[in-house]
Design an enzyme around this catalytic site. Structure first.
Site, PDB file in Angstrom:
ATOM      1  N   ASP A   9     153.528 -48.662  33.366  1.00 19.67           N
ATOM      2  CA  ASP A   9     153.836 -49.978  32.987  1.00 19.67           C
ATOM      3  C   ASP A   9     155.101 -49.892  31.978  1.00 19.67           C
ATOM      4  OD1 ASP A   9     153.468 -52.674  32.392  1.00 19.67           O
ATOM      5  OD2 ASP A   9     152.360 -52.226  30.788  1.00 19.67           O
ATOM      6  N   ASP A  11     155.756 -52.656  28.855  1.00 16.78           N
ATOM      7  CA  ASP A  11     155.633 -53.134  27.466  1.00 16.78           C
ATOM      8  C   ASP A  11     154.165 -52.815  26.724  1.00 16.78           C
ATOM      9  OD1 ASP A  11     157.854 -54.699  27.693  1.00 16.78           O
ATOM     10  OD2 ASP A  11     156.889 -56.402  27.418  1.00 16.78           O
TER      11      ASP A  11
END
Length: 265
Positions: A9, A11
């Site tokens: 992922d 952020d």
């Protein structure tokens, strides 16, 4: 021979902040948003980092961000971000994430960034970090302006579907693959790989990780990206310009991903 990949992922897993909300001050300086909107963005960033927002708060944030970017001129946004990219993005990359990416690459695994943020930010950052592939969302643009809508959402179960599709295409053995995320919305992505990891997890993902026996990693050392990975030269390079559009919309994508996941996504 079986192939494998490491899925990250973006952020709060690779980057220490919400990619869009971090740009609120440059957008104010560029005349795109008001001082009041900046203050609301600062609060939204706090909620994002604290990881304690409930679904009602996420819906309010989604509405705020959608109304904020709707009508923004894409070229103007890219120009602003290109001019401030190094100051905003450079210092917020986790040193631990950069090291993990390098370790996986050296071990022969493909590195794939899977993010609800837009392709305009994910692809250039992925290139800078040496990622082999990216899976990202696409924000709708009409007549050179953002509409506030999204054409494709890379979130929740869609992340898992995209990973399975990429695994079929690239002949990855998912049992040998690694996954990294901070959010409970990415459980579908984490549970399909053989080596899932919760990174700086929100409280719900922390519970899931404990129940499933998944390792929990704490990343807390943001490092200047230029100190670890050479950045493009200052100026409107293609990579820098591309980052602009997506950094603008990352917060919208992130907030909407939570809303969609709560709705059964």
């Amino acid at each position: 021979m079986a192939r494998a990949a490491a899925f990250f992922d973006l952020d709060k897993t690779i980057i220490a902040k919400s990619s869009t909300l971090a740009f609120s001050k440059p957008f104010q300086a560029g005349g795109l948003i008001s001082r009041r909107a900046v203050l609301r963005s600062v609060y939204a960033q706090f909620v994002f980092l604290a990881g304690g927002a409930d679904h009602d708060q996420m819906e309010k944030l989604r509405q705020f961000m959608s109304s904020l970017v709707a009508g923004w001129d894409v070229a103007t946004v890219r120009e602003i971000v290109a001019e401030t990219l190094h100051h905003v993005v450079d210092p917020i990359v986790y040193d631990e994430a950069v090291s993990l990416i390098a370790e996986h690459s050296l071990a022969g695994l493909d590195v794939v960034i899977v993010s609800a943020s837009g392709t305009e930010v994910v692809e250039p950052i992925g290139e800078l970090l040496g990622a082999d592939h990216v899976v990202a969302s696409r924000l709708q643009v009409v007549d050179g302006k953002y509409t506030g809508e999204i054409d494709y959402y890379a979130y929740g179960k869609e992340k898992a579907r995209a990973i399975r599709s990429l695994a079929d295409e690239r002949c990855y053995d998912l049992a040998l693959c690694h996954g990294y995320s901070d959010s409970v919305t990415d459980v579908p992505m984490l549970e399909i790989v053989g080596h899932p990891h919760a990174v700086n997890p929100d409280k719900d993902l922390r519970k899931e990780a404990a129940a499933r026996g998944w390792p929990v990693l704490e990343f807390d050392k943001p490092v200047a990206l230029r100190a670890r990975v050479p950045l493009p030269p200052t100026g409107p390079t293609l990579a820098a310009l591309a980052v602009g559009g997506a950094v603008t919309v990352g917060g919208v994508l992130w907030a909407q991903s939570r809303r969609r996941q709560h709705g059964g996504a």
